[in-house]
Design an enzyme around this catalytic site. Structure first.
Site: not given
Ligand code: NMX
Ligand code: MLT
Length: 426
Positions: A263, A309, A318, A364
């Site tokens: 997050h 995301h 953003r 981010d």
């Molecule tokens: N790099 C590598 N793998 C990824 C990424 C990425 N940036 N994003 C998603 N995946 C993988 C994820 O780990 C999952 O793998 P597995 O099946 O092995 O568990 C697979 O793709 C499917 O995930 P999604 O359904 O696309 O994503 P989910 O909704 O579960 O998670 C995040 C969303 C934001 C947690 C994920 O995209 C992520 O871990 N991104 C990197 C961290 C990040 O940038 N977080 C900030 C989000 C914004 N914020 O500020 O909160």
């Molecule tokens: C946020 O701004 O809270 C992030 O993009 C994460 C989200 O919306 O799930």
């Protein structure tokens, strides 16, 4: 009565009637279903939360009260708070009134500084932010009025009071955490002539001859302000507040969720990633080198921070706003150029890997490079900025929810055996 309170008092009766009528007339209609995948998959896409402050559309991103975030980037964070709470941008008088409220309430109690200074010197700045907020809980107007006996219809009034007190103090608290934790010297007092974002910039003590750091801070605080109700911090805050815990308890709880690397902490992880690239290639890598670096990250089982995301399926608007700011203000800075090059190569890599549902940058991905450019190089601090901005959203959601009499949150959980029985898997 202050302008924001007056506006809310005027709006709330109609909002209550509207929801009462909606639930009475349509209460049994189905708006979402839950599949087994969703139940085991973090409830992705289940529509079971109400949030009227903002909406995140997969193909458009953040929309605050009907206004796309791209149309709000020139606004002040104070205006966004008013918009989140009421659905309207403040006129000049209402904005001035809100700014006056923030100035009037901005003094941070000395005990907050005593507690922060007593924390272990290697505490994470997010642990310091949560602690500073929690230690102020004894000030809560909501708690005092609840103990004295208060009608449910009045709950929103002390929730607004607590929110204004907390938000007024947060820039000083955040700047103080920066100066204490990273040994930047004495605390810098507020300048009563400055707006909320510029004052935060001023109290951080960053050299800002052209005023662009203050501009970045205003933009930063606007862009991170809210992201509907289902993200981890908003959802946690809402759940805690639903037990009638006050603003201090609920916001500090939400911030603990924001402090996770999936997050809000992703902004610090992201800059760490960019600096590792900078070190390895001694500057801006070629597209081929960057591709190799990203694949080795993915092949070692790690995520590429700042990409992907849970809801978005396009480049986060953003990120686009930060990218435009960077191009204007520091387009020749190598750290910004690495972020820009990542934007060119990472989406295709993630598409080729085929796992992430959203291969595009989120909020981010680029913010850290801009802070770094202005000399805020301590990336452990970045999530504090996100948190102070997100407090605008958490507080406004709470004020609205108190006004609407939101009940205690208590969904039903089931066990794996129950699911198996339900779907005929036993
Ligand atoms: N790099 C590598 N793998 C990824 C990424 C990425 N940036 N994003 C998603 N995946 C993988 C994820 O780990 C999952 O793998 P597995 O099946 O092995 O568990 C697979 O793709 C499917 O995930 P999604 O359904 O696309 O994503 P989910 O909704 O579960 O998670 C995040 C969303 C934001 C947690 C994920 O995209 C992520 O871990 N991104 C990197 C961290 C990040 O940038 N977080 C900030 C989000 C914004 N914020 O500020 O909160
Ligand atoms: C946020 O701004 O809270 C992030 O993009 C994460 C989200 O919306 O799930």
């Amino acid at each position: 009565m202050a302008a924001l309170k007056e506006k809310l008092a005027e709006q709330i009766p109609a909002l209550r009637n509207d929801i009462k009528a909606l639930v009475t007339e349509h209460g049994t209609k189905v708006i979402s279903e839950v599949t087994v995948t969703q139940a085991f998959g973090g409830m992705r896409g289940v529509k079971a939360l109400i949030c009227d402050t903002s909406l995140v559309e997969p193909d458009r991103g953040l929309i605050i009260r009907g206004m796309p975030i791209a149309d709000l980037t020139d606004r002040l964070p104070e205006e966004i708070f008013y918009l989140l709470c009421t659905g309207e941008l403040p006129d000049k008088a209402a904005l001035a009134d809100l700014q006056k409220e923030f100035t009037r309430r901005s003094r941070v109690p000395k005990y907050v500084w005593d507690v922060l200074k007593a924390m272990p010197p290697d505490s994470h700045p997010m642990a310091m932010l949560g602690t500073a907020i929690l230690v102020m809980q004894k000030e809560s107007a909501f708690k005092k009025q609840y103990d004295a006996g208060m009608k449910k219809t009045e709950y929103w009034v002390p929730a607004l009071e607590d929110s204004l007190d907390l938000l007024a103090r947060l820039p000083a608290v955040g700047a103080g955490i920066y100066r204490i934790r990273f040994k930047k010297g004495d605390l810098i007092g507020p300048d009563k002539k400055l707006d909320w974002g510029a004052n935060y910039a001023h109290m951080l003590g960053v050299d800002d001859p052209k005023g662009e750091f203050a501009n970045l801070m205003r933009l930063y605080l606007v862009l991170h302000s809210d992201h509907e109700g289902g993200n981890v911090s908003a959802h946690v805050c809402h759940t805690v507040a639903s037990a009638l815990s006050d603003v201090y308890y609920a916001v500090s709880a939400g911030l603990n969720g924001l402090a996770g690397p999936l997050h809000g902490l992703a902004n610090q992880e992201c800059l760490k990633f960019v600096l590792a690239i900078n070190d390895k290639y001694n500057g801006v890598p070629s597209a081929e080198q960057l591709t190799e670096f990203c694949w080795s990250t993915l092949n070692s089982g790690q995520v590429i921070p700042g990409y992907g995301h849970a809801v978005l399926r396009v480049t986060d608007p953003r990120f686009t706003a930060f990218h435009a700011f960077g191009k204007r203000v520091c387009g020749d800075d190598p750290v910004f150029q690495i972020v820009a090059r990542m934007f060119e190569v990472v989406p295709d890599i993630l598409k080729e890997q085929g796992k992430a549902k959203d291969p595009y940058p989120n909020v981010d991905a680029g913010s850290g490079a801009l802070l770094y450019h202005f000399g805020v190089t301590e990336f452990d601090y970045y999530t504090v900025l996100f948190g102070i901005s997100r407090a605008l959203g958490m507080c406004s959601q709470m004020i609205v929810n108190r006004a609407l009499g939101a009940p205690i949150e208590r969904p039903k959980s089931v066990g794996t055996t129950w699911v198996k029985e339900q779907v005929g898997a036993v």
